[in-house]
Design a protein around this motif. Sequence first.
Motif, mmCIF file in Angstrom:
data_model
loop_
_atom_site.group_PDB
_atom_site.id
_atom_site.type_symbol
_atom_site.label_atom_id
_atom_site.label_comp_id
_atom_site.label_asym_id
_atom_site.label_seq_id
_atom_site.Cartn_x
_atom_site.Cartn_y
_atom_site.Cartn_z
ATOM 1 N N CYS A 192 0.753 -1.005 -0.166
ATOM 2 C CA CYS A 192 0.012 -0.011 0.067
ATOM 3 C C CYS A 192 0.970 1.327 -0.064
ATOM 4 O O CYS A 192 1.788 1.206 0.787
ATOM 5 N N CYS A 193 0.686 2.029 -0.836
ATOM 6 C CA CYS A 193 1.421 3.202 -1.005
ATOM 7 C C CYS A 193 0.405 4.533 -0.920
ATOM 8 O O CYS A 193 -0.683 4.513 -1.615
ATOM 9 N N SER A 194 0.770 5.663 -0.711
ATOM 10 C CA SER A 194 0.345 6.953 -0.769
ATOM 11 C C SER A 194 0.204 7.501 -2.282
ATOM 12 O O SER A 194 1.107 7.272 -3.131
ATOM 13 N N ALA A 195 -1.120 8.265 -2.462
ATOM 14 C CA ALA A 195 -1.205 8.399 -3.938
ATOM 15 C C ALA A 195 -0.292 9.676 -4.314
ATOM 16 O O ALA A 195 0.217 9.483 -5.546
ATOM 17 N N SER A 196 0.319 10.311 -3.414
ATOM 18 C CA SER A 196 1.408 11.373 -3.767
ATOM 19 C C SER A 196 2.535 10.830 -4.371
ATOM 20 O O SER A 196 3.221 11.120 -5.142
ATOM 21 N N ARG A 197 2.733 9.704 -3.697
ATOM 22 C CA ARG A 197 4.159 8.666 -4.120
ATOM 23 C C ARG A 197 3.972 8.449 -5.526
ATOM 24 O O ARG A 197 5.119 8.483 -6.387
ATOM 25 N N TRP A 198 2.881 7.878 -6.221
ATOM 26 C CA TRP A 198 2.770 7.380 -7.626
ATOM 27 C C TRP A 198 2.519 8.630 -8.277
ATOM 28 O O TRP A 198 3.181 8.375 -9.567
ATOM 29 N N THR A 199 1.942 9.648 -8.090
ATOM 30 C CA THR A 199 1.740 10.788 -8.973
ATOM 31 C C THR A 199 2.966 11.585 -9.182
ATOM 32 O O THR A 199 3.121 11.970 -10.221
ATOM 33 N N THR A 200 3.976 11.717 -8.207
ATOM 34 C CA THR A 200 5.229 12.440 -8.376
ATOM 35 C C THR A 200 5.863 11.930 -9.839
ATOM 36 O O THR A 200 5.937 12.712 -10.603
ATOM 37 N N SER A 201 6.039 10.561 -9.901
ATOM 38 C CA SER A 201 7.158 10.123 -11.008
ATOM 39 C C SER A 201 6.303 10.005 -12.351
ATOM 40 O O SER A 201 6.668 10.304 -13.327
ATOM 41 N N ARG A 248 3.774 12.336 -12.866
ATOM 42 C CA ARG A 248 3.633 13.661 -13.318
ATOM 43 C C ARG A 248 4.951 14.098 -14.053
ATOM 44 O O ARG A 248 4.878 14.831 -15.057
ATOM 45 N N ALA A 249 6.271 13.872 -13.409
ATOM 46 C CA ALA A 249 7.514 14.390 -13.972
ATOM 47 C C ALA A 249 7.518 13.688 -15.209
ATOM 48 O O ALA A 249 8.068 14.050 -16.107
ATOM 49 N N SER A 250 7.635 12.444 -15.387
ATOM 50 C CA SER A 250 7.494 11.583 -16.745
ATOM 51 C C SER A 250 6.833 12.273 -17.736
ATOM 52 O O SER A 250 7.104 12.178 -18.884
ATOM 53 N N ALA A 251 5.537 12.550 -17.498
ATOM 54 C CA ALA A 251 4.628 13.128 -18.418
ATOM 55 C C ALA A 251 4.927 14.503 -19.030
ATOM 56 O O ALA A 251 4.656 14.559 -20.222
ATOM 57 N N ARG A 252 5.993 15.114 -18.495
ATOM 58 C CA ARG A 252 6.306 16.224 -18.785
ATOM 59 C C ARG A 252 7.599 16.436 -19.602
ATOM 60 O O ARG A 252 7.747 17.268 -20.261
ATOM 61 N N VAL A 253 8.242 15.065 -19.633
ATOM 62 C CA VAL A 253 9.432 15.129 -20.168
ATOM 63 C C VAL A 253 9.588 15.368 -21.822
ATOM 64 O O VAL A 253 10.332 16.277 -22.081
ATOM 65 N N PRO A 254 8.464 14.962 -22.484
ATOM 66 C CA PRO A 254 8.326 15.380 -24.015
ATOM 67 C C PRO A 254 8.035 16.791 -24.101
ATOM 68 O O PRO A 254 8.992 17.457 -24.919
ATOM 69 N N GLU A 255 7.355 17.407 -23.364
ATOM 70 C CA GLU A 255 7.158 18.937 -23.490
ATOM 71 C C GLU A 255 8.535 19.758 -23.248
ATOM 72 O O GLU A 255 8.543 20.902 -23.556
ATOM 73 N N LEU A 256 9.303 19.174 -22.728
ATOM 74 C CA LEU A 256 10.603 19.722 -22.106
ATOM 75 C C LEU A 256 11.846 19.426 -22.942
ATOM 76 O O LEU A 256 13.033 19.515 -22.545
ATOM 77 N N GLY A 257 11.588 18.687 -23.858
ATOM 78 C CA GLY A 257 12.513 18.171 -25.083
ATOM 79 C C GLY A 257 13.172 16.828 -24.881
ATOM 80 O O GLY A 257 13.979 16.592 -25.728
ATOM 81 N N GLY A 258 12.664 15.814 -23.953
ATOM 82 C CA GLY A 258 13.267 14.691 -23.701
ATOM 83 C C GLY A 258 12.310 13.578 -24.313
ATOM 84 O O GLY A 258 11.423 13.867 -24.721
ATOM 85 N N THR A 259 12.820 12.449 -24.158
ATOM 86 C CA THR A 259 11.747 11.106 -24.351
ATOM 87 C C THR A 259 11.720 10.394 -23.478
ATOM 88 O O THR A 259 12.664 10.269 -22.335
#
Length: 55
Positions: A2-11, A13-24
């Motif tokens: 069992c894990c908190s929701a914030s734990r799962w959304t941090t990675s 959310r960050a990975s979802a922003r990678v393409p918009e910032l020029g990464g893959t």
Amino acid sequence: MCCSASRWTTSTRASARVPELGGTASGPANDMPWGQRVAHVRDPDGNAVNLTSTS
């Protein structure tokens, strides 16, 4: 496990922003058996980066 929701959304959310910032991203963030959520990405210069969240 069992894990908190914030734990799962941090990675996630960050990975979802990678393409918009020029990464893959090779795919979505994954839950590891040892309790981390990991996303494997590349920065704009092509360097491999692991985005992780822990409890």
